[in-house]
Scaffold this motif. Structure first.
Motif, PDB file in Angstrom:
ATOM      1  N   VAL A 332      15.742  32.319 -12.099  1.00  0.00           N
ATOM      2  CA  VAL A 332      15.536  32.941 -13.402  1.00  0.00           C
ATOM      3  C   VAL A 332      15.024  31.871 -14.351  1.00  0.00           C
ATOM      4  O   VAL A 332      15.661  30.817 -14.503  1.00  0.00           O
ATOM      5  N   VAL A 333      13.879  32.118 -14.974  1.00  0.00           N
ATOM      6  CA  VAL A 333      13.272  31.169 -15.906  1.00  0.00           C
ATOM      7  C   VAL A 333      13.164  31.832 -17.269  1.00  0.00           C
ATOM      8  O   VAL A 333      12.620  32.943 -17.382  1.00  0.00           O
ATOM      9  N   THR A 334      13.671  31.182 -18.291  1.00  0.00           N
ATOM     10  CA  THR A 334      13.547  31.664 -19.661  1.00  0.00           C
ATOM     11  C   THR A 334      12.824  30.619 -20.479  1.00  0.00           C
ATOM     12  O   THR A 334      12.942  29.412 -20.226  1.00  0.00           O
ATOM     13  N   GLY A 335      12.086  31.069 -21.474  1.00  0.00           N
ATOM     14  CA  GLY A 335      11.314  30.159 -22.298  1.00  0.00           C
ATOM     15  C   GLY A 335       9.941  29.921 -21.704  1.00  0.00           C
ATOM     16  O   GLY A 335       9.655  30.255 -20.548  1.00  0.00           O
ATOM     17  N   ALA A 336       9.072  29.332 -22.509  1.00  0.00           N
ATOM     18  CA  ALA A 336       7.695  29.059 -22.084  1.00  0.00           C
ATOM     19  C   ALA A 336       7.664  27.824 -21.196  1.00  0.00           C
ATOM     20  O   ALA A 336       8.122  26.747 -21.592  1.00  0.00           O
ATOM     21  N   ARG A 337       7.123  27.998 -19.998  1.00  0.00           N
ATOM     22  CA  ARG A 337       7.005  26.882 -19.047  1.00  0.00           C
ATOM     23  C   ARG A 337       6.057  25.834 -19.613  1.00  0.00           C
ATOM     24  O   ARG A 337       4.955  26.142 -20.069  1.00  0.00           O
ATOM     25  N   ARG A 338       6.493  24.582 -19.623  1.00  0.00           N
ATOM     26  CA  ARG A 338       5.662  23.500 -20.130  1.00  0.00           C
ATOM     27  C   ARG A 338       5.916  22.255 -19.305  1.00  0.00           C
ATOM     28  O   ARG A 338       6.923  22.146 -18.602  1.00  0.00           O
ATOM     29  N   ASP A 339       4.982  21.311 -19.380  1.00  0.00           N
ATOM     30  CA  ASP A 339       5.140  20.050 -18.671  1.00  0.00           C
ATOM     31  C   ASP A 339       6.187  19.189 -19.372  1.00  0.00           C
ATOM     32  O   ASP A 339       6.219  19.090 -20.610  1.00  0.00           O
ATOM     33  N   LEU A 340       7.023  18.564 -18.568  1.00  0.00           N
ATOM     34  CA  LEU A 340       8.074  17.689 -19.077  1.00  0.00           C
ATOM     35  C   LEU A 340       7.814  16.267 -18.609  1.00  0.00           C
ATOM     36  O   LEU A 340       7.032  16.046 -17.671  1.00  0.00           O
ATOM     37  N   PRO A 341       8.441  15.279 -19.228  1.00  0.00           N
ATOM     38  CA  PRO A 341       8.287  13.900 -18.750  1.00  0.00           C
ATOM     39  C   PRO A 341       8.643  13.797 -17.271  1.00  0.00           C
ATOM     40  O   PRO A 341       9.547  14.501 -16.784  1.00  0.00           O
ATOM     41  N   PRO A 342       7.940  12.952 -16.520  1.00  0.00           N
ATOM     42  CA  PRO A 342       8.189  12.868 -15.073  1.00  0.00           C
ATOM     43  C   PRO A 342       9.642  12.600 -14.717  1.00  0.00           C
ATOM     44  O   PRO A 342      10.158  13.142 -13.741  1.00  0.00           O
ATOM     45  N   GLY A 343      10.328  11.745 -15.485  1.00  0.00           N
ATOM     46  CA  GLY A 343      11.730  11.451 -15.183  1.00  0.00           C
ATOM     47  C   GLY A 343      12.613  12.674 -15.307  1.00  0.00           C
ATOM     48  O   GLY A 343      13.540  12.879 -14.518  1.00  0.00           O
ATOM     49  N   VAL A 344      12.333  13.518 -16.306  1.00  0.00           N
ATOM     50  CA  VAL A 344      13.111  14.743 -16.488  1.00  0.00           C
ATOM     51  C   VAL A 344      12.833  15.719 -15.353  1.00  0.00           C
ATOM     52  O   VAL A 344      13.752  16.339 -14.799  1.00  0.00           O
ATOM     53  N   GLU A 345      11.549  15.876 -14.993  1.00  0.00           N
ATOM     54  CA  GLU A 345      11.186  16.770 -13.893  1.00  0.00           C
ATOM     55  C   GLU A 345      11.880  16.329 -12.600  1.00  0.00           C
ATOM     56  O   GLU A 345      12.434  17.154 -11.853  1.00  0.00           O
ATOM     57  N   LEU A 346      11.838  15.022 -12.334  1.00  0.00           N
ATOM     58  CA  LEU A 346      12.435  14.505 -11.106  1.00  0.00           C
ATOM     59  C   LEU A 346      13.942  14.715 -11.091  1.00  0.00           C
ATOM     60  O   LEU A 346      14.515  15.183 -10.107  1.00  0.00           O
ATOM     61  N   SER A 347      14.610  14.390 -12.197  1.00  0.00           N
ATOM     62  CA  SER A 347      16.069  14.528 -12.247  1.00  0.00           C
ATOM     63  C   SER A 347      16.477  15.990 -12.149  1.00  0.00           C
ATOM     64  O   SER A 347      17.465  16.327 -11.473  1.00  0.00           O
ATOM     65  N   ALA A 348      15.725  16.884 -12.811  1.00  0.00           N
ATOM     66  CA  ALA A 348      16.048  18.306 -12.729  1.00  0.00           C
ATOM     67  C   ALA A 348      15.918  18.803 -11.294  1.00  0.00           C
ATOM     68  O   ALA A 348      16.778  19.548 -10.795  1.00  0.00           O
ATOM     69  N   PHE A 349      14.872  18.393 -10.604  1.00  0.00           N
ATOM     70  CA  PHE A 349      14.692  18.809  -9.216  1.00  0.00           C
ATOM     71  C   PHE A 349      15.834  18.299  -8.342  1.00  0.00           C
ATOM     72  O   PHE A 349      16.376  19.032  -7.512  1.00  0.00           O
ATOM     73  N   ARG A 350      16.213  17.034  -8.518  1.00  0.00           N
ATOM     74  CA  ARG A 350      17.279  16.463  -7.688  1.00  0.00           C
ATOM     75  C   ARG A 350      18.627  17.130  -7.965  1.00  0.00           C
ATOM     76  O   ARG A 350      19.432  17.327  -7.050  1.00  0.00           O
ATOM     77  N   VAL A 351      18.901  17.446  -9.220  1.00  0.00           N
ATOM     78  CA  VAL A 351      20.165  18.106  -9.550  1.00  0.00           C
ATOM     79  C   VAL A 351      20.235  19.474  -8.886  1.00  0.00           C
ATOM     80  O   VAL A 351      21.247  19.856  -8.284  1.00  0.00           O
ATOM     81  N   ILE A 352      19.146  20.242  -8.987  1.00  0.00           N
ATOM     82  CA  ILE A 352      19.123  21.559  -8.350  1.00  0.00           C
ATOM     83  C   ILE A 352      19.252  21.416  -6.838  1.00  0.00           C
ATOM     84  O   ILE A 352      19.972  22.174  -6.174  1.00  0.00           O
ATOM     85  N   GLN A 353      18.566  20.431  -6.271  1.00  0.00           N
ATOM     86  CA  GLN A 353      18.619  20.206  -4.823  1.00  0.00           C
ATOM     87  C   GLN A 353      20.040  19.897  -4.374  1.00  0.00           C
ATOM     88  O   GLN A 353      20.527  20.460  -3.375  1.00  0.00           O
ATOM     89  N   GLU A 354      20.737  19.033  -5.103  1.00  0.00           N
ATOM     90  CA  GLU A 354      22.104  18.672  -4.719  1.00  0.00           C
ATOM     91  C   GLU A 354      23.057  19.837  -4.922  1.00  0.00           C
ATOM     92  O   GLU A 354      23.959  20.071  -4.103  1.00  0.00           O
ATOM     93  N   ALA A 355      22.884  20.603  -5.992  1.00  0.00           N
ATOM     94  CA  ALA A 355      23.761  21.752  -6.235  1.00  0.00           C
ATOM     95  C   ALA A 355      23.594  22.803  -5.138  1.00  0.00           C
ATOM     96  O   ALA A 355      24.582  23.394  -4.673  1.00  0.00           O
ATOM     97  N   LEU A 356      22.363  23.031  -4.702  1.00  0.00           N
ATOM     98  CA  LEU A 356      22.145  23.996  -3.615  1.00  0.00           C
ATOM     99  C   LEU A 356      22.706  23.468  -2.294  1.00  0.00           C
ATOM    100  O   LEU A 356      23.223  24.242  -1.482  1.00  0.00           O
ATOM    101  N   SER A 357      22.596  22.174  -2.068  1.00  0.00           N
ATOM    102  CA  SER A 357      23.190  21.591  -0.859  1.00  0.00           C
ATOM    103  C   SER A 357      24.692  21.785  -0.846  1.00  0.00           C
ATOM    104  O   SER A 357      25.290  22.118   0.190  1.00  0.00           O
ATOM    105  N   ASN A 358      25.346  21.592  -1.995  1.00  0.00           N
ATOM    106  CA  ASN A 358      26.793  21.813  -2.082  1.00  0.00           C
ATOM    107  C   ASN A 358      27.138  23.280  -1.814  1.00  0.00           C
ATOM    108  O   ASN A 358      28.144  23.584  -1.165  1.00  0.00           O
TER     109      ASN A 358
END
Length: 455
Positions: A332-358
């Motif tokens: 589920v995505v809310t708000g207008a999709r926009r480019d974020l700083p690379p560090g934020v994009e990377l950390s967000a991806f890793r957090v989601i990846q680890e949460a799904l692994s758990n």
């Protein structure tokens, strides 16, 4: 060998002198009972707060019972007709049995001396009690005091306490017996007290070993958690190295190309661009040298990353892989999709990846939802899953849940902390689990050069 033996004897005598003589009046209150173990969890919190004083209450109740037992003994073998308390002998026997038990809660060594003096006083006074010299109330009372001393003192002190008590008993039975016949129970007391003190010393040794093991486990857990944090920081440093190295390379290239984009550029400005490029190249080399050693053992052979670091553009591929593993996931995505700083994009991806692994490990087959909220000040994430889905045929989970150590949560917290974000994680009322993260991310501003190129 002789010198070692002599040194051991001297040390033992020094301990006895300090514990039994100079430090006999030392105040050492009996600590409350610990109710933190798993076996106490069956009691409500209010009950556990009261149970910490269980041992103290038992000792006080025992002291009262010994006082009234002395009344029964001196009254004539539990006749309760009532002796003449004005003689003071019954009171002496009662106080001899009760007061040391109360004092042992605060001053164990002083309580032993007082109890021993009471035993001697009863024997010298010729009180007509049976058995003698350790009467019915003083026998269990003095034995209890000795056990408490053994539990709270060194073994050499426990041995001295036993020897001193037996010596006083032998002396009383030998020279101070008020009867023409002997009712000497010193042997019985010596045997029972030796067994009780031996058990107390074994119990103390077991408790100390358990405490050392618990302390060792705590230290190991703390070290493991610290190592996990360091490993996660190392991973973050490697990933940020790739991101920062890319931007530093862009700066160096732009600074080198800038003088050729404008005709008749002033020499001072050209020199400034040259300085910018030199500093960017130097910073890039230093970054590769420092962080390269984190990435590989042989930093001299450090090369470019094998693959680009993932961003949220790769989230759909990640969710497809998770679905194939048997975990139904909705996005589920809310708000207008926009480019974020690379560090934020990377950390967000890793957090989601680890949460799904758990979720895969601990709640296999559960309904899972990934929520992304693009807000003005950053990016909000929420990964929530329900309880593990049971197999209808067997009544068990379709995939055995893992028993992770919680290191994944630690890693996620480290990533969020690097970006000054916020994170909460915990179980949901329905038996599932959720991870909620906010990563501050200012909007990216396009450079004038990039705008001109696009035009």
């Amino acid at each position: 060998m002789t010198e070692t033996f002599r040194k051991t004897i001297q040390d033992g005598l020094a301990v006895l002198r300090h514990e039994l003589i100079s430090g006999a009046a030392g105040v050492r209150p009996l600590p409350p009972l610990s109710t933190d173990g798993p076996g106490w969890a069956v009691f409500p919190v209010e009950v556990r707060r009261a149970l910490v004083w269980l041992v103290h209450g038992v000792v006080v109740l025992f002291a009262v019972s010994m006082f009234w037992l002395s009344y029964a003994v001196y009254a004539g073998r539990h006749s309760y007709d009532g002796p003449d308390w004005s003689t003071g002998l019954t009171l002496l026997l009662g106080l001899t049995a009760a007061v040391p038990l109360l004092l042992v809660l605060i001053q164990p060594i002083a309580a032993w001396w007082l109890s021993l003096a009471g035993v001697a006083a009863v024997g010298v006074a010729g009180l007509d009690v049976d058995p003698w010299p350790f009467a019915e109330p003083t026998f269990p009372s003095h034995l209890t005091v000795m056990v408490v001393v053994a539990l709270r003192s060194r073994p050499v002190v426990a041995a001295a306490v036993w020897a001193g008590t037996v010596a006083v008993g032998v002396l009383l039975a030998t020279v101070a017996s008020p009867r023409s016949w002997k009712s000497d129970n010193v042997t019985a007391f010596a045997v029972w007290s030796a067994v009780a003190l031996g058990g107390a010393l074994l119990l103390r040794a077991w408790l100390e070993a358990r405490n050392r093991l618990a302390a060792s486990d705590d230290a190991t857990l703390a070290e493991r958690s610290k190592r996990t944090v360091l490993e996660e920081r190392t991973t973050i440093a490697r990933e940020l190295h790739d991101v920062v190295a890319h931007h530093m390379s862009v700066i160096a290239i732009q600074a080198e190309a800038a003088p050729y984009r404008v005709e008749n550029i002033p020499p001072e400005l050209a020199a400034s661009f040259g300085t910018i490029r030199e500093n960017a190249v130097a910073a890039l080399a230093e970054l590769r040298r420092v962080l390269g050693v984190i990435r590989v053992a042989d930093f001299e052979g450090y090369d470019a990353p094998e693959a680009p670091q993932p961003t949220l553009d790769a989230l759909d591929a990640l969710l497809d892989n998770v679905r194939e593993a048997g975990l139904p996931v909705d996005k589920v995505v809310t708000g207008a999709r926009r480019d974020l700083p690379p560090g934020v994009e990377l950390s967000a991806f890793r957090v989601i990846q680890e949460a799904l692994s758990n979720a895969l490990r601990h709640s296999p087959g559960s309904a899972t939802r990934v929520e992304l909220a693009y807000v003005l000040g950053g990016l909000g994430l929420r990964v929530v899953n329900g309880p593990a889905v049971a197999d209808e045929a067997s009544g068990t989970a379709s995939v055995p849940a893992g028993s992770g150590s919680g290191h994944g949560i630690t890693g996620m917290r480290e990533r969020v902390a690097v970006l000054d974000g916020e994170m909460t994680a915990g179980p949901t009322p329905d038996g599932g689990y959720e991870v909620v993260v906010f990563l501050p991310a200012p909007a990216l501003v396009e450079s004038p050069a990039a705008t001109e190129e696009d035009a």
